[in-house]
Design a protein around this motif. Sequence first.
Motif, PDB file in Angstrom:
ATOM      1  N   VAL A  19     -16.858  -3.716  -5.740  1.00 29.87           N
ATOM      2  CA  VAL A  19     -17.795  -2.674  -5.501  1.00 29.87           C
ATOM      3  C   VAL A  19     -17.707  -2.250  -4.025  1.00 29.87           C
ATOM      4  CG1 VAL A  19     -20.158  -1.628  -5.725  1.00 29.87           C
ATOM      5  CG2 VAL A  19     -19.105  -3.268  -7.241  1.00 29.87           C
ATOM      6  N   GLU A  20     -17.231  -1.092  -3.836  1.00 30.64           N
ATOM      7  CA  GLU A  20     -17.320  -0.389  -2.169  1.00 30.64           C
ATOM      8  C   GLU A  20     -18.627  -0.069  -1.846  1.00 30.64           C
ATOM      9  OE1 GLU A  20     -13.246   0.810  -3.906  1.00 30.64           O
ATOM     10  OE2 GLU A  20     -15.121   0.809  -4.488  1.00 30.64           O
ATOM     11  N   SER A  21     -18.896  -0.041  -0.824  1.00 30.54           N
ATOM     12  CA  SER A  21     -20.144   0.604  -0.209  1.00 30.54           C
ATOM     13  C   SER A  21     -20.064   0.968   1.306  1.00 30.54           C
ATOM     14  CB  SER A  21     -21.700  -0.308  -0.374  1.00 30.54           C
ATOM     15  OG  SER A  21     -21.537  -1.297   0.180  1.00 30.54           O
ATOM     16  N   GLY A  22     -21.053   1.606   1.915  1.00 29.02           N
ATOM     17  CA  GLY A  22     -20.921   1.842   3.158  1.00 29.02           C
ATOM     18  C   GLY A  22     -20.338   3.133   3.609  1.00 29.02           C
ATOM     19  N   GLY A  23     -19.729   4.093   2.834  1.00 29.98           N
ATOM     20  CA  GLY A  23     -19.316   5.440   3.171  1.00 29.98           C
ATOM     21  C   GLY A  23     -20.450   6.308   3.515  1.00 29.98           C
ATOM     22  N   GLY A  24     -19.933   7.549   4.246  1.00 31.53           N
ATOM     23  CA  GLY A  24     -20.956   8.429   4.681  1.00 31.53           C
ATOM     24  C   GLY A  24     -20.586   9.390   5.253  1.00 31.53           C
ATOM     25  N   LEU A  25     -21.125  10.110   6.165  1.00 30.40           N
ATOM     26  CA  LEU A  25     -20.949  11.231   7.100  1.00 30.40           C
ATOM     27  C   LEU A  25     -20.872  10.661   8.402  1.00 30.40           C
ATOM     28  CD1 LEU A  25     -19.949  14.105   7.557  1.00 30.40           C
ATOM     29  CD2 LEU A  25     -22.358  14.594   7.284  1.00 30.40           C
ATOM     30  N   VAL A  26     -19.983  11.019   9.191  1.00 26.16           N
ATOM     31  CA  VAL A  26     -20.010  10.473  10.488  1.00 26.16           C
ATOM     32  C   VAL A  26     -19.210  11.711  11.523  1.00 26.16           C
ATOM     33  CG1 VAL A  26     -18.043   8.977  10.464  1.00 26.16           C
ATOM     34  CG2 VAL A  26     -19.726   8.580  12.175  1.00 26.16           C
ATOM     35  N   GLN A  27     -19.594  11.841  12.815  1.00 26.50           N
ATOM     36  CA  GLN A  27     -19.005  12.462  13.690  1.00 26.50           C
ATOM     37  C   GLN A  27     -17.828  11.970  13.962  1.00 26.50           C
ATOM     38  OE1 GLN A  27     -21.818  13.855  16.708  1.00 26.50           O
ATOM     39  NE2 GLN A  27     -22.255  15.679  15.672  1.00 26.50           N
ATOM     40  N   ALA A  28     -16.868  12.635  14.492  1.00 25.78           N
ATOM     41  CA  ALA A  28     -15.448  12.261  15.019  1.00 25.78           C
ATOM     42  C   ALA A  28     -15.981  11.250  16.159  1.00 25.78           C
ATOM     43  CB  ALA A  28     -14.657  13.473  15.593  1.00 25.78           C
ATOM     44  N   GLY A  29     -15.213  10.369  16.389  1.00 30.04           N
ATOM     45  CA  GLY A  29     -15.513   9.163  17.370  1.00 30.04           C
ATOM     46  C   GLY A  29     -16.510   8.046  17.159  1.00 30.04           C
ATOM     47  N   GLY A  30     -16.991   8.395  16.129  1.00 34.19           N
ATOM     48  CA  GLY A  30     -17.918   7.442  15.525  1.00 34.19           C
ATOM     49  C   GLY A  30     -17.396   6.243  14.787  1.00 34.19           C
ATOM     50  N   SER A  31     -18.392   5.405  14.116  1.00 32.85           N
ATOM     51  CA  SER A  31     -17.901   4.263  13.498  1.00 32.85           C
ATOM     52  C   SER A  31     -18.573   4.280  12.129  1.00 32.85           C
ATOM     53  CB  SER A  31     -18.461   3.117  14.454  1.00 32.85           C
ATOM     54  OG  SER A  31     -17.562   3.212  15.309  1.00 32.85           O
ATOM     55  N   LEU A  32     -18.189   3.468  11.289  1.00 32.92           N
ATOM     56  CA  LEU A  32     -18.476   2.935   9.896  1.00 32.92           C
ATOM     57  C   LEU A  32     -18.144   1.954   9.646  1.00 32.92           C
ATOM     58  CD1 LEU A  32     -18.185   6.246   7.772  1.00 32.92           C
ATOM     59  CD2 LEU A  32     -20.566   5.360   8.276  1.00 32.92           C
TER      60      LEU A  32
END
Length: 125
Positions: free
Chosen positions: A5-18
């Motif tokens: 089960v994956e989790s942690g995705g989302g929307l981030v600006q370029a240069g950011g981290s997830l």
Amino acid sequence: EVQLVESGGGLVQAGGSLRLSCAASGSTFDDYAIGWFRQAPGKEREGVLCFISGDGSTYYADSVKGRFTISSDNAKQTVYLQMDTLKPEDTAVYYCARTRPGYSGGYYYQEYDYWGQGTQVTVSS
């Protein structure tokens, strides 16, 4: 039964981290590798981005080397993908997968037998 089960995705600006997580049940990590793949909209699934073997050794594709870091917490049966310096071209659904028995690592999706459902990562410019 093995489940990922994956989790942690989302929307981030370029240069950011997830940081993505892949929680496994029904399997230990000792004799297998866990890999991360991605599939961008309208494109085929890429070869493995990175994987971590049961002995802790890792592999990174050139496209993510130096920006992504894979790690595992065997006690939690969880593999993490730290993604830094994200680019718009990293936008995709990210999947974790476990290698087939006898494979300590795998560069192609055919070498993996169990897959998670995927988590969306969107990087805005």
